[in-house]
Structure formats: structure tokens, C-alpha cells
Enzyme design. Structure first.
Site, mmCIF file in Angstrom:
data_model
loop_
_atom_site.group_PDB
_atom_site.id
_atom_site.type_symbol
_atom_site.label_atom_id
_atom_site.label_comp_id
_atom_site.label_asym_id
_atom_site.label_seq_id
_atom_site.Cartn_x
_atom_site.Cartn_y
_atom_site.Cartn_z
ATOM 1 N N GLU A 1 48.443 39.300 44.592
ATOM 2 C CA GLU A 1 49.429 38.278 44.228
ATOM 3 C C GLU A 1 50.786 38.873 43.891
ATOM 4 O OE1 GLU A 1 47.512 34.122 42.777
ATOM 5 O OE2 GLU A 1 48.185 35.477 41.210
ATOM 6 N N HIS B 1 26.021 51.263 51.371
ATOM 7 C CA HIS B 1 25.032 50.742 52.305
ATOM 8 C C HIS B 1 25.505 49.439 52.954
ATOM 9 C CE1 HIS B 1 22.014 53.714 50.977
ATOM 10 N NE2 HIS B 1 22.632 53.591 49.811
ATOM 11 N N LYS C 1 48.604 23.916 45.868
ATOM 12 C CA LYS C 1 48.519 23.148 44.626
ATOM 13 C C LYS C 1 49.114 21.757 44.797
ATOM 14 C CE LYS C 1 48.692 26.999 41.311
ATOM 15 N NZ LYS C 1 49.460 27.608 40.196
#
Length: 471
Positions: free
Chosen positions: A299, A326, A440
Site C-alpha cells: 500500500e 515444499h 470503497k
């Protein structure tokens, strides 16, 4: 500085080969770039800006945190932290490292101790499971949002407040029974939560105006849950303060970390660009530190640059050793040479657990016998770093002195300062997150229905595409 150690030999040509950084650059171009970045960081600083630098010395804020914990801890069996992004990731990282038995979802739980739950996602199944687990008469709800208007946080708060009100004041005549179980951590002057607090007398802790969410872990955002968990907030801040003082005197290691990661990203012609920055802790208690760095780096640095307006910035990736050896190591070793790994470990990770001698006729069982699990974990980290080096893939190693309050506080401050230096290298403003705002606004419009934008502002996701199976 005693709490952290940064090693970066495996980024240099003598260790890595032709794709490494030429040590000659360290005394020439890179040194000048580091100085320029340091000047930019110094020029951008001022009273209260960037605000996180002031947190280690804010005695009034620390006293307020301690006082609220003193008032609320007796009789509390559950603390619910309602927040998202920077309002939750730092808290989870801090508690997972220093009080793993306290954080819900961690193992093992502390018998008869406080349990801390983080509600950071509006998932109805998780919320119902949480409500079923809580003893509401022994629950404190800490709502964390600087603006107070974050949809996910507000929704979680409203659900929990309703549950508290129904359980503790079913007749509706004495709201103090449940409002006394609320604490808002929010802007000191403005915002939805601040207005509710003033109107109804809810207790609050401030988030300083110049402290953004992802830089707030050393404020009441992280320190109040830490104090409720029985940790010492003062020691957390002392570790951060030591890193800050060392930085202001000399710069490294924060400036070195930022410089090397940027140089490996934007490499000169003929060398691979490595824009993917993998943060890979070894040790379960350290895992969530990588998730916190992932948000901080993404961000703060994933922005349009100030000169050309072009998208820039690295792509952070959180990994966990040894488990991800792995799953991801094959990609790191032989996939695109576009990554640099930052290993994170602790010199003193606490008491080890010895592997017993059993099945001595089996070669691997015999090799393991008598060694510790922690010893094995560190051996695997070193072996992975060496394997990457032999493949010409760069890595750094950031070692905490111990998994304790001071070292974790130092870790937080180091990466926040490194973010300022990295932003100077990338030519972006590390504060704000303008790319998040459109989503938003669209969310608010969709929830508002007819009162918001018309539905046709959103293009249906299957328009011009396909669905499967075919209708």
C-alpha cells in the site's frame, strides 16, 4: 543496535555471481542514491510527520493505553478487536509473535487466560462462530478505525454491539451495562466513531492524525491489545526507539534494506529485474510479521510515481519457512529470476525440543536424532539461502535478537523507516492509498441502492466473456 541484524552478502557479486550487485557500486552510485533518498526522507519530516516516528516517545498515549487496560482487564475473558488492514494486521503480528496462546486460532490456548479475537472480515460464518464462542458478560469489544466509516469494521461493530445489548440489557433500560464493554480506537477529533463516543459516552483511545493505519501498530492500535494480553507496551516502544535513534544518527540498516531491494528490482541493463520481494520468516510465531510487511510495502509503494504518473512499486509476497520450501521454493529456484528473498529468523527463539533417537537403522531418522526442532528449522533456512545462492538467486537475512517485546518493536520500526527510504527511491508518496478508494465508493453505492449510483455503473462480470458451464 542490539535487537536486529541485517546480512546481505548474498546480494553481492562475490557470493551470487554475475547477477549480483558489484561491490564497486556500494562506494559509488548506490552510495549516492542512498544519500539522495536520505535527504528526501529528512526533507519530508517535520513536527508530527510522518507520525509513526513520534510514537515511541509519546508518554501520554502510553499512559492512556495502560490505564484502559487496567480498567478493562479485570474480569475480561474475551477481547474482540474489530478492524481491517492496518487496524488488525499489526495487532495479529504482534500477538502471534509475543503471546500466541492468547490469540484465537493460535495454539495452545492459555488456560483460564484472556482470549483475543480479531474480526477483520464480514464473513457471516466466522462472525456467527465468534458470537457462539463469546461469553458476552466477560467480553470487551475494541473497535479500531481512524475514520470510523470503514464498511467492514462498522458492520462488525454493529453486529457485536447488538449482541452485547441483547445479552446485557435485554429490557433496554441500562445501556451502560454494555457500553462500558466498548472501547473505540479512532481519530482524536473527528469521524463516525468519535461522534458516537461523544454522544453516548463510549471510552476511546486516539490514533494520532498523522499516523496512517498501516503505520499504526506502535500506537494504541497495537499497544492496547498487547497490554490486555499481559505484554509490556513500554518494552515494545523501547525497541522501536533504539532503531529510530540509530537511524537518525547513521541511516542503516533501514536505508540499506530499502536501497538493496530497490537496486535488485530496477537492475541495470543485462541483469534481471527482481520486483517480487519475498518476506520469509522461519518460525510460526514470526509468520504474521510477513503479512504485516506485505501490506505495508504494497500500500505504501504500489503507486503512480510523482514524475510520469506511471504505475510503479514492488510486489511483496509473504511466505513461511520451512513449510513453503515444499510449495514455493521450486519457483524461487528455477522459475523466473524476478524475486529476492528476505529471510527472517530469531537468534534466540526460546527453549528447543530435542528430537528423540528412534529407528536408528533408518538413515534420516539417525541424522535427526539428538538435534532440536529449532535447530532443524535454522539449518533448513541456511540450506535454503545457500541453495538460492548457488542458483544465482539473491537473498537477505534479517535476524531478531530474540522473540521478545523489544526485538518485535524494533522490527516494526525498521520496516516503517525502510518504507520511507524505498518510497524515495521509487518516487512515490508512501502515505495514503488512492487506489483503494474507488472500490470503497462503489461498495457504498451498491449498498445504498436507489439512493446511490444506478446499477449500470458496474459492468456485469460476465459481459463479453463466458461462464462455465455454458448456460
Amino acid at each position: 543496535m542490539t535487537h536486529l541484524r541485517l546480512s546481505w552478502a548474498n546480494t553481492l557479486r562475490p557470493a551470487l555471481g554475475a547477477t549480483g550487485i558489484d561491490p564497486v557500486e556500494l562506494g559509488g552510485d548506490l552510495l549516492e542514491r542512498a544519500r539522495q533518498a536520505r535527504r528526501k526522507v529528512a526533507e519530508s519530516a517535520g513536527p508530527g510527520v510522518p507520525g509513526f516516528r513520534d510514537l515511541p516517545g509519546d508518554r501520554a498515549a502510553l499512559a492512556a493505553v495502560k490505564e484502559q487496560a487496567r480498567l478493562l482487564r479485570p474480569g475480561t475473558r474475551h477481547l474482540v478487536v474489530v478492524g481491517i488492514g492496518g487496524s488488525s494486521l499489526g495487532t495479529e503480528a504482534l500477538l502471534s509473535a509475543l503471546a500466541p496462546g492468547v490469540l484465537r486460532g493460535s495454539s495452545p490456548p492459555v488456560p483460564d487466560g484472556i482470549r483475543i479475537h480479531v474480526l477483520d472480515n464480514p464473513d457471516p460464518h466466522s462472525a456467527r462462530a465468534l458470537l457462539d464462542e463469546l461469553e458476552l458478560e466477560h467480553t470487551v469489544v475494541n473497535v479500531v478505525s481512524k475514520s470510523g466509516g470503514t464498511a467492514e469494521t462498522l458492520a462488525g461493530f454493529l453486529v457485536l454491539e447488538e449482541a452485547l445489548a441483547r445479552a446485557l440489557d435485554p429490557e433496554g433500560g441500562t445501556p451502560s451495562r454494555w457500553r462500558d464493554r466498548l472501547l473505540f480506537t479512532t481519530d482524536p477529533e473527528d469521524g463516525l466513531l468519535r461522534r458516537i463516543a461523544r454522544r453516548y459516552g463510549v471510552a476511546t483511545l486516539p490514533i494520532p492524525p498523522a499516523v496512517g493505519g498501516r503505520f499504526s501498530v506502535l500506537s494504541a492500535v497495537g499497544l492496547f491489545p498487547a497490554a490486555m494480553a499481559g505484554l509490556d507496551p513500554e518494552r515494545i516502544l523501547s525497541g522501536a526507539r533504539q532503531v529510530l535513534e540509530a537511524h537518525d544518527e547513521a541511516g542503516p540498516p533501514a536505508s540499506t534494506l530499502a536501497l538493496l531491494l530497490h537496486r535488485l528490482h530496477e537492475a541495470p541493463a543485462g541483469q534481471p529485474a527482481r520486483p517480487i520481494h519475498v518476506v520469509m520468516p522461519y518460525g510460526d510465531r514470526l509468520r504474521r510479521l510477513a503479512l504485516w510487511v506485505q501490506q505495508l510495502w504494497a500500500e505504501s509503494l504500489g503507486k503512480r510515481d510523482r514524475v510520469e504518473g506511471k504505475g510503479t512499486g514492488p510486489t511483496p509476497l509473504a511466505a513461511a519457512g520451512a513449510a513453503d520450501q515444499h510449495s514455493l521454493l521450486q519457483l524461487f529456484m528455477e522459475g523466473p529470476d524476478d524475486k529476492v528473498v528476505v529471510f527472517v529468523s530469531a537468534d534466540d527463539a526460546g527453549p528447543d525440543l530435542v528430537i528423540p533417537s528412534r529407528y536408528p537403522e533408518e538413515e534420516m531418522a539417525a541424522k535427526l536424532a539428538g538435534h532440536g526442532l529449532g535447530e532443524l528449522l535454522e539449518v533448513e533456512r541456511r540450506a535454503t539461502a545457500e541453495a538460492l545462492r548457488r542458483a544465482g538467486r539473491p537473498s537477505l537475512h534479517l535476524a531478531l535478537e530474540a522473540v521478545d517485546e523489544a526485538s518485535v518493536g524494533a522490527f516494526f520500526m525498521l520496516w516503517q523507516l525502510a518504507t520511507l527510504h524505498a518510497a524515495a527511491h521509487y518516487g512515490v508518496d508512501p502515505m495514503g492509498q488512492p487506489g483503494v478508494e474507488l472500490g470503497k465508493r462503489l461498495t457504498g453505492g451498491l449498498l445504498a441502492g436507489a439512493a446511490g449510483p444506478s446499477p449500470d455503473v458496474l459492468r456485469p462480470e460476465d459481459t463479453g466473456g463466458a461462464t462455465w458451464p455454458d448456460p
